[in-house]
Enzyme design. Structure first.
Site, PDB file in Angstrom:
ATOM      1  N   HIS A 154      18.848 -29.382  21.405  1.00  0.00           N
ATOM      2  CA  HIS A 154      18.799 -27.926  21.602  1.00  0.00           C
ATOM      3  C   HIS A 154      20.196 -27.320  21.464  1.00  0.00           C
ATOM      4  O   HIS A 154      21.186 -28.030  21.258  1.00  0.00           O
ATOM      5  CB  HIS A 154      18.193 -27.582  22.972  1.00  0.00           C
ATOM      6  CG  HIS A 154      18.943 -28.144  24.146  1.00  0.00           C
ATOM      7  ND1 HIS A 154      20.228 -27.787  24.472  1.00  0.00           N
ATOM      8  CD2 HIS A 154      18.562 -29.046  25.097  1.00  0.00           C
ATOM      9  CE1 HIS A 154      20.605 -28.418  25.565  1.00  0.00           C
ATOM     10  NE2 HIS A 154      19.612 -29.211  25.959  1.00  0.00           N
ATOM     11  N   CYS A 162      20.057 -34.587  27.289  1.00  0.00           N
ATOM     12  CA  CYS A 162      19.694 -34.132  25.945  1.00  0.00           C
ATOM     13  C   CYS A 162      20.871 -34.277  24.994  1.00  0.00           C
ATOM     14  O   CYS A 162      21.985 -34.629  25.389  1.00  0.00           O
ATOM     15  CB  CYS A 162      19.256 -32.662  25.986  1.00  0.00           C
ATOM     16  SG  CYS A 162      17.804 -32.349  27.029  1.00  0.00           S
TER      17      CYS A 162
END
Length: 395
Positions: A154, A162
């Site tokens: 992202h 992430c």
């Protein structure tokens, strides 16, 4: 009454029209990355130019490779030949954890493995600009009872497990994925690797508790390296298998069950075997070279460490009350202490300047010459001077 109803209806129409206009204006509002809804924005002009130059189509399939140690995300795209070529490398803004797979929810480890991204995993409404879910845990992860959720690639440059990119980077990655789905690609592969799977890096990390897992990932990476096509990935017997075709048609691969009899196409299998052998040989050479280097360092440290210990003993030795000279307790082979006009502490007598063996100290240290030759080269030994240092030969 009818007039009032007409006026009320007219007001409703005007309100709906105004709201629609606000929505249109909002969708067309610009930000620093362009106009329109962010998930529908076109591929950047720079990438479009590269796509054309590399003989690709904007809607051709893509594949991503992530390298934790280098903090790089690569986008590979299919060319007209059917093989994939590197389109762009992006520097990962942040990833959390350390080298190694993710094991459980909350460990803040970014995952490693082979993941398939379908359109349903794309998130156009992410709070982190744009995102796609990596699909963790996959079949392999679940077969090892690994847990975790919402593991993404992202934007916003913020990570808690992430792989975080800048907004501009994820804008292009998202657009490339969207266009590949439009072109008919059902899913794109993400190879999340700890580092580039070279012989040098495998040797560097050979003592890691994750080395067996990484060797398995390397096999999948090698399949891509020799074919330049994303390998078909299956899981059986709790392990990844690549480009495997069951010998009995219709027999499935089950993550926790024994692998069915399967074959790998001969050209692929042979090319991967050649690459794996070459890399194994290089790893062995690198490891052996490092071992020899460490042994040399240990030998040198032992020699100089011994001298330091003798110097320390000399500093602690008492002075001769008759002469005031400090005498060191040294082995018989070392020089005797000579008196001078001032009190001195001498653990080794000076070597005669007129006789030098060729090659210097380090040549003698690693020459492997015999003791008799070394003794003959230094008359100081027979005269009660300094005994030559023992020759040390690397093992």
């Amino acid at each position: 009454m009818s007039q009032e109803f007409a006026r009320f209806g007219s007001r409703q129409v005007k309100t709906v029209a105004a709201l629609a206009l606000v929505g249109v204006l909002g969708a067309c509002q610009a930000d620093e990355l362009g106009y329109g809804p962010k998930h529908l924005r076109p591929i950047s002009d720079e990438l479009k130019s590269k796509i054309t130059r590399l003989g690709m189509d904007s809607k051709s399939p893509i594949m991503l490779r992530i390298f934790k140690e280098d903090s790089e995300l690569e986008v590979w795209k299919q060319t007209k030949s059917g093989r994939y070529a590197l389109l762009e490398s992006f520097e990962i803004c942040k990833w959390s954890g350390k080298l190694g797979p993710k094991f459980k929810e909350g460990d803040r480890q970014a995952p490693e493995g082979f993941y398939e991204i379908t359109p349903s995993l794309m998130n156009p409404n992410s709070s982190y600009h744009l995102a796609f879910n990596m699909g963790y845990p996959n079949k392999f992860d679940r077969s090892h009872n690994r847990t975790g959720s919402h593991l993404m690639v992202h934007g916003a440059c913020s990570s808690r497990g992430c792989y975080a990119m800048t907004d501009a980077q994820v804008q292009d990655i998202y657009a490339l994925a969207r266009e590949s789905f439009k072109g008919g690609q059902r899913s794109f592969q993400v190879q999340a690797l700890p580092f580039r799977m070279t012989a040098k890096n495998m040797a560097e990390h050979q003592d890691s508790p994750h080395i067996d897992f990484w060797r398995m990932l390397k096999r999948g990476s090698d399949h891509f390296e020799v074919t330049k096509r994303p390998p078909k990935v299956d899981v059986c017997d709790k392990g990844y298998v690549f480009d495997a075709v069951p010998l009995v048609e219709g027999v499935p691969f089950r993550a926790t069950a024994k692998c069915p009899a399967y074959d790998v196409p001969d050209p692929v299998e042979q090319a991967v075997a050649v690459k794996q052998k070459k890399d194994r040989d290089q790893v062995e050479q690198i490891v052996a070279s490092r071992k020899r280097s460490e042994e040399r360092k240990a030998q040198i440290a032992a020699i100089f460490g011994g001298g330091a210990a003798q110097d320390a003993d000399a500093e602690k030795a008492p002075a001769d009350p008759a002469t005031g000279v400090v005498t060191a307790s040294v082995p018989a082979a070392t020089a005797t202490t000579t008196a001078s006009s001032e009190p001195t502490a001498t653990a080794f007598a000076p070597e005669p300047a007129q006789r030098k063996s060729s090659g210097g100290f380090f040549s003698r240290l690693f020459s492997g010459g015999d003791e008799a030759a070394a003794t003959a080269a230094s008359p100081a030994t027979s005269a009660g001077g300094v005994a030559p240092l023992p020759a040390a030969k690397p093992q």
